[in-house]
Every structure is written in C-alpha cells, then in structure tokens.
Motif scaffolding. Structure first.
Motif, PDB file in Angstrom:
ATOM      1  N   ALA A 473       0.816  -1.216   0.000  1.00 21.61           N
ATOM      2  CA  ALA A 473       0.000   0.000   0.000  1.00 21.61           C
ATOM      3  C   ALA A 473       0.846   1.262   0.000  1.00 21.61           C
ATOM      4  O   ALA A 473       0.341   2.348  -0.311  1.00 21.61           O
ATOM      5  N   ASN A 474       2.112   1.145   0.327  1.00 21.06           N
ATOM      6  CA  ASN A 474       3.001   2.302   0.376  1.00 21.06           C
ATOM      7  C   ASN A 474       3.829   2.466  -0.889  1.00 21.06           C
ATOM      8  O   ASN A 474       4.810   3.219  -0.913  1.00 21.06           O
ATOM      9  N   SER A 475       3.440   1.780  -1.924  1.00 23.43           N
ATOM     10  CA  SER A 475       4.164   1.860  -3.190  1.00 23.43           C
ATOM     11  C   SER A 475       3.957   3.221  -3.853  1.00 23.43           C
ATOM     12  O   SER A 475       2.960   3.910  -3.595  1.00 23.43           O
ATOM     13  N   PRO A 476       4.883   3.622  -4.727  1.00 23.17           N
ATOM     14  CA  PRO A 476       4.672   4.847  -5.506  1.00 23.17           C
ATOM     15  C   PRO A 476       3.395   4.742  -6.321  1.00 23.17           C
ATOM     16  O   PRO A 476       2.948   3.645  -6.678  1.00 23.17           O
ATOM     17  N   LYS A 477       2.812   5.888  -6.627  1.00 21.73           N
ATOM     18  CA  LYS A 477       1.552   5.935  -7.372  1.00 21.73           C
ATOM     19  C   LYS A 477       1.827   6.268  -8.839  1.00 21.73           C
ATOM     20  O   LYS A 477       2.498   7.253  -9.149  1.00 21.73           O
ATOM     21  N   GLN A 478       1.291   5.458  -9.707  1.00 20.37           N
ATOM     22  CA  GLN A 478       1.558   5.597 -11.136  1.00 20.37           C
ATOM     23  C   GLN A 478       1.177   6.979 -11.660  1.00 20.37           C
ATOM     24  O   GLN A 478       1.879   7.547 -12.505  1.00 20.37           O
ATOM     25  N   ALA A 479       0.100   7.534 -11.169  1.00 18.51           N
ATOM     26  CA  ALA A 479      -0.378   8.821 -11.677  1.00 18.51           C
ATOM     27  C   ALA A 479       0.565   9.978 -11.356  1.00 18.51           C
ATOM     28  O   ALA A 479       0.449  11.053 -11.945  1.00 18.51           O
ATOM     29  N   ASP A 480       1.506   9.757 -10.457  1.00 16.82           N
ATOM     30  CA  ASP A 480       2.389  10.843 -10.036  1.00 16.82           C
ATOM     31  C   ASP A 480       3.603  11.029 -10.940  1.00 16.82           C
ATOM     32  O   ASP A 480       4.388  11.967 -10.723  1.00 16.82           O
ATOM     33  N   TYR A 481       3.765  10.166 -11.946  1.00 16.57           N
ATOM     34  CA  TYR A 481       5.000  10.204 -12.723  1.00 16.57           C
ATOM     35  C   TYR A 481       4.709  10.109 -14.220  1.00 16.57           C
ATOM     36  O   TYR A 481       3.742   9.456 -14.632  1.00 16.57           O
ATOM     37  N   PRO A 482       5.534  10.743 -15.045  1.00 14.66           N
ATOM     38  CA  PRO A 482       5.375  10.592 -16.493  1.00 14.66           C
ATOM     39  C   PRO A 482       5.648   9.148 -16.903  1.00 14.66           C
ATOM     40  O   PRO A 482       6.422   8.431 -16.259  1.00 14.66           O
TER      41      PRO A 482
END
Length: 750
Positions: A473-482
């Motif tokens: 659940a603490n993984s990076p979020k895809q929407a935050d990166y190009p």
C-alpha cells in the motif's frame, strides 16, 4: 554508464597503438602484422619494480571455497590484487569482456562478429578515451593504473597463459567497461538492423527493414531485490536479498579491503575493479533491471545532394557527419583482413537502421568517467547520505537499486539516469528528429524520480517489474509520474514477491532465503483453472476426453508449487512451453510477452492441444509423461568454455526451481538452444546473497558452480550441489573467520 563501457582497444597481438588509431580513423590496418611483444617483453625495469612493489603490499587470502579476500594498503593496492585474483580464476572471461567491450571480437571470432564490433565502435575513439583518462581525477587514474598493472603482472608471472588478443592492458581501457550490467544500453541496437543498413550502400530514402527488436519470448532477464526493515525482522536488524538473474559464470564472488576505508564483498563482473552487487560492513546494494526509459530513437528525414547526406532539423538542413570505421577480422585461414564502412551521425547520435523511409538515430548516455566514479564510490558508502551522494552522479542508466544499511534504512531508486522530456510525445516509440521539441531537457533530479525511503510497510521489492507494487500500500503511485519513468509492467514474480513479503514477520537470514525460493508458480494460477474448464466442456465422445484424463487429473490436484519430485511441475512447464511456442506470432502482433498472451488471450482449443503435445514430448524424451521435474531440470558444468555445451550422459544435479517465466522467484532458465532431452539451466540465480546488518554484518551466499573457471580446480563445481538445492554457505567477512577456513595466503606473483 552503460553505453560508454564499450570502447576500442589500442593494444593487441596484431596492432601497435599507431596502427589501431589509424584503423579508427578509417585506414585499414596492415594484414599479417607481426605479433606484438608479450607483457614480459614490453615491461621495462620501472614497470616491473612498480608491479612487484605493489604486489608486496597486497595479501590474497583464499578461503575453503576459493573465494579471494584481497587486502591492500591503499584502494589502488586492493584493485591490483582483486583483478590479479580474477585473472587467476578465469583470465579468459576477463580478456573476452574487454575484447567485446572495445569492439574487437571479430579479430578473434571472425567476420561474423563485425557488426557487433561496429555497434561498439559507433560510440568510441581510442584517442577520446585516452583524453578522458587524462581528464579523470587523480584518485581514479590511480585505480585504473593499478587495474592495468594487476592484469599485466598476472600475464608477466604466468607466461604459459596466451591471451587471445590483448597482450598488454592500458589504464584507459577500464573506461570502456565502467558499468557492470549484463545488458548494456548499446545492446538495444539490433545487429541485424546494422547489417541491413551498413552492409550495402545507403540510398537517400531508405527502405524499411524488419523490426527484430521485440524479443518477447526470451528468458526473463534481470533480478530480484528485497529489503526488509528492522521492524519486520527477528533481531531488529535490516535484511537485504541480493539475487541477480544473469547468465551463469558472468560474475565471481570477491572481497576487497584496504586501509583507506574499502571493505566490499559481493559479485564483480569479470574484468572490472568494483563490486557490482554486494555490501560493505554498513550498507548493501542490489541492482535490478527495467527502470525508466533511457534510450530514444529519432526519425531523421534524410536527403542526398552532391554526394552528401543531409537531415532536416527545424527550418534548416544539417549535414550528417560521415565517419569511416574500419572493422578488422580474422579470416578462415587465420590471417587478418578488414572491412571499412562509413557510419553516419546526426546530433542525436549514430544512425542504426531505417524505418518507413526515415533513418533512425539513437540517443543514449555517454559518461564513462562519471559512471566509473559512481560504480566504485558506492562500494565505499557506509550510510544513506553517502550512497545518495554517489547516486547524484546519475550515470546508472540500466538499473534500479534496492538498498539497506546498518542504521535501519531501506530504500529504492527506480532508475537513476532519467532524461527530462516533453510529455506530449510517446517516448516508447521513435520520435520526429526534425522537431526541436523532442530534444532532451537535461536530467531529472533524483528527488523527482520514482523512489522509496523507509516505507511504512517495512519492505521493498523489485523483480524487473513496475515500481507500483514495490511496497504494498506504500508503493509509488503511477499517476504521479510521467510514463517514461517506468518501462516494464507488473510480472508474475512481482505478484509472487508481494505475497511472500506483505505478511512477513520476525524474519531472519534463513527465512529471507526461504521466501526468495518460495515454490509457488504464480503464472499458472489463471492457466490451470482455464484448462480444467476447457476439459470439462469437451463432449463425452471427444477423443481428448480419454487421452488427457490422467494429465488433467494431475494438474487438478497440483498445488502450483515446484518440486524436484513433482510430476505436475514437469507437465505444467512443458505445457506452458508449448503454448508459448504456438502463441508467439500472435503475441508479437499484439505487442505482448507470450506468457501474458497465453494467460489472457489463448483459446480453449489451443490450450488443450498444447497439453497433448506436451504429454507426447515428455513421453518421447523420457519414456512417460509422468516424469518428475528433477529428472528433467538439471544443473551441469563440464567445461570452462564461455559457450557451454551439455550432455545427458554426464553428471548433473536436479534443480527444483523453474524459469522466471512461470513466477518462480528463484530463476533457472535455459537460453542456449536445447540439444539434449534434459533442460540444463544457463541463466537465472547466479551469485545470490542474503545479508543482515547488525553490530557485525552477517551474510550467506551461493554461487552457480564454483569460483574457478578451470575444470581442473576443486573450486570449479564445489558449490554445484548446494546451488541445485538452494543451500547457502556462510560468508566469511571478518579476518578471524577467514583464517579459520583459510586454504591459501599469498602475495600476487608468488
């Protein structure tokens, strides 16, 4: 650096420095040149005195596994001793890596390798590398000098060793192989494309050549890296799992120590002087593949006028730079010949192929000094701040990094070298080279890339998959990166790793190893239920109803776990292989890996027919389809050749774990063309280590086969049986422990 590890050599058995430089300037070297003098013949009194003086400051302690523990006064002394020890274990692989990285393989292997050499030489000039060596900081020059000295001293003291090509190593050559990944950026350039483009005169508007780049069905490359925070461990100490999936015997196990703060242990790529994946007494690092997009292709609009080629850029036309490149090669008769091609370059990079009437230029990183600096300096980083400082050089273009340290920190870096780009363009495809908006806009700062630092979940994993499941659940979020910051999707190993780590508690070195060898095969999770439905739907009078009854029953009762004594594992793997083979053309057309295709798009008829073919093949090769997996899947090492051959009549060991295709975290796959009935792994788990960072570092490791490349050595295959069982040995890190298991202690040259 990945790209610029590939540069040309100046010294070989057939060329003097001036002749080699002339060859790179487009002048063919003389054929049948007199052999160059040996190291001993070339060495002057100053060289010998320097080598011998350094050797006396170096002590090599070989433990009971043959692992070299190299102790030197200075870092340079440790480098000298470490590369000397590598040459003792397998000089052939050391030399071959530099023959290849410097674009000279055809001089050894013949004309068939000239396109591989051209690929290297598109990015190299000996004079440029020599200038870069001169521009390097003094401390780095010192390490490169020690590196060359160690290899030359080995050749001087071992006159019976006959190099294939490089009879004297020069310090600047170390810059030609400054990053340790098995698959460099440069290898994304297809050799068939180069041959199609440069093997005949180039037209003004090129025809389209076949796209051979999409190797969707190759054995999965890369590695697994796990980091466990103190709160999830029994002793309250962080843990690190180092599990590179490389070709076997690509890296030996080495320990190097100096009185200048160096104390690094781990896997080193043959011929390099830094620990590539490993740990020191305070911190550890593990590299996986599949970070962000670091290579771009530019479609150049080319015209020809007055015998010259031009390409469009904005509102202007620019001349393509034309560079004659000479490619020496060994003839069938053993003599030296050469071929010269004219290579073309736009400001984006070299032209490597043609596509739909355009010429395609490739742009990638080229920073050998920074790359070598980063590769070495991270081995001395004792805390997160120091490691982060090394990462700030941003020249690790091929890798992700999983990190842990004795302060209790765990961290993850998804890629490192990430160019800034205009997000209006799809960077997964070639872009318009005539549009200035497609230019790179510098590099992303590390804090802008995909990273993790001490996630609340308490664990980090990467299996060459996307970063968005790295920590639950603490993984990076895809929407935050190009989109260009990540290049690979989720995979079966990623799903598997998440399951074994998310509920982890009170972990130890042994339980971490057990987790990394967990036997569940995730990829079959959707496939077996589909097959059961397919079978139940068959009409009662269908011949397959009776023919496949027992096979379906075996898979119905299977727990989806591999085992050496497991018949369903054999049946499932052969069934999967048959489906992959049948689905490959459709998978390629759909742009999907074949395993993904068979999981999501394969039809009922194809699944059932593949099971029948798998059963028939097993029965033909082994007498019955009911053959345990360990009878089929084997580890064998019978020669020191780089190109391994296998023989069903010679000794081998059963291996329970499977190819990474099927979600096995421990990977064992066969890349070579199968000429035997049994499967003999040649890629996957190679050097593997589990590390605990406490007041004293503790670690366990295993190496495929053994430390030595010499079949006559007792360390050629002394770890083979342990490797086949997933059984680890204790790492001997401290001098007192090494002495208790000491086999030999000596100075180089003794």
């Amino acid at each position: 650096m990945i790209l610029s590890r590939r540069f040309a050599s100046t010294f070989a058995s057939t060329f003097a420095l001036s002749a080699c430089a002339a060859a790179f300037a487009g002048v063919a070297p003389a054929v049948d040149a007199a052999p160059a003098a040996s190291v001993s013949e070339k060495a002057g009194h100053a060289d010998l005195a320097r080598w011998q003086g350094t050797a006396q400051r170096v002590t090599i302690m070989r433990d009971k596994w043959g692992i070299p523990h190299v102790f030197g006064k200075s870092d340079a002394d440790a480098v000298f001793g470490m590369i000397y020890a590598q040459a003792e274990d397998d000089f052939n692989r050391v030399e071959l890596n530099y023959i290849n990285s410097m674009g000279r393989l055809a001089e050894v292997e013949g004309e068939r390798e000239i396109w591989r050499d051209l690929r290297m030489k598109l990015y190299i000039q000996p004079a440029d590398m020599q200038a870069k060596f001169a521009a390097s900081p003094a401390w780095l020059q010192g390490l490169m000098v020690a590196w060359a000295d160690g290899l030359n001293f080995y050749l001087h003291t071992h006159p019976e060793v006959k190099p294939k090509l490089i009879t004297r190593f020069e310090p600047w050559m170390a810059l030609s192989f400054s990053e340790g990944s098995i698959g460099g950026d440069i290898e994304s350039i297809e050799l068939k494309d180069l041959e199609a483009f440069y093997g005949k005169p180039q037209p003004a508007v090129a025809i389209k050549v076949a796209d051979n780049r999409n190797a969707l069905d190759a054995e999965p490359r890369g590695s697994n890296g796990f980091a466990i925070a103190p709160k999830l461990t029994q002793a309250g100490h962080p843990l690190l799992m180092i599990n590179p999936h490389t070709s076997f015997y690509f890296r030996p196990e080495v320990h190097m120590v100096s009185e200048e703060g160096l104390n690094a242990y781990g896997a080193v790529t043959w011929g390099q002087f830094f620990i590539y994946q490993g740990f020191n007494e305070r911190a550890g690092w593990m590299h996986t593949s599949g970070g962000g997009d670091v290579i771009d292709e530019y479609l150049e609009t080319v015209t020809k006028r007055g015998g010259k080629f031009y390409y469009k850029y904005g509102n202007e036309e620019r001349a393509l730079r034309a560079v004659p490149i000479t490619l020496p090669y060994k003839t069938a008769g053993g003599k030296l010949a050469s071929r010269t091609v004219t290579a073309y370059f736009s400001h984006h990079g070299p032209i490597v192929r043609a596509e739909n009437g355009k010429w395609v230029a490739v742009k990638m990183m080229d920073e050998p000094i920074k790359a070598l600096t980063q590769s070495y300096s991270r081995t001395k980083a004792k805390n997160y701040d120091a490691f982060y400082q090394a990462m700030q050089l941003r020249t690790n273009s091929s890798n992700n990094t999983v990190y842990a340290d004795a302060d209790g920190n765990i961290a993850y870096f998804h890629g490192n070298f990430i160019p800034k780009r205009d997000t209006r363009f799809d960077w997964s495809k070639p872009v318009d080279g005539s549009n200035p908006a497609t230019e790179w806009q510098g590099l992303h700062d590390i804090e802008d890339t995909i990273t993790l630092f001490n996630p609340a979940s308490g664990y980090i994993s990467n299996t060459n998959n996307w970063p968005f499941s790295a920590s639950g659940a603490n993984s990076p979020k895809q929407a935050d990166y190009p989109a260009y910051m990540w290049s690979l999707p989720e995979n079966a190993r990623g799903i598997h790793a998440e399951r074994v780590l998310r509920d982890a508690k009170a972990m130890t070195l042994d339980s971490l190893i057990a987790a990394s060898y967990d036997s569940y095969l995730t990829a079959f999770e959707p496939l077996v239920p589909q097959l059961l439905k397919d079978y139940e739907a068959l009409p009662a009078n269908d011949a397959r109803k009776a023919a496949l009854k027992e096979q379906v029953a075996a898979l119905r009762g299977w727990n989806l776990r591999f085992g050496a004594d497991s018949v369903p594992t054999s049946l499932a793997v052969y069934w999967g292989q048959e489906m992959v083979a049948a689905a490959t053309p459709k998978a390629r057309a759909a742009g999907l890996p074949s395993v993904d295709y068979i999981t999501t798009r394969l039809g009922r008829q194809e699944r059932l027919d593949a099971l029948a073919r798998a059963s028939d093949k097993l029965a033909k090769d082994f007498g019955t389809w009911q053959t345990p997996w360990g009878e089929i899947n084997r580890f064998q090492r019978i020669s020191g050749d780089v190109d391994q051959q296998y023989d069903d009549s010679k000794p081998s060991w059963p291996v329970a774990f499977t190819s990474a295709h099927w979600g096995s975290l421990a990977s064992f796959g066969m890349v070579a063309k199968q000429k035997t009935k049994r499967i003999y792994g040649d890629r996957g788990n190679s050097f593997v280590a589990a590390v605990e960072f406490g007041p004293r570092v503790r670690a366990k490791s295993i190496l495929a086969g053994g430390q030595s490349g010499n079949p006559a050595s007792k360390h050629f295959a002394d770890q083979a049986e342990m490797y086949s069982r997933g059984e680890f040995k204790d790492v001997l890190f401290y001098p007192d422990d090494i002495r208790k298991a000491l086999e030999r202690q000596y100075h180089p040259g003794q």
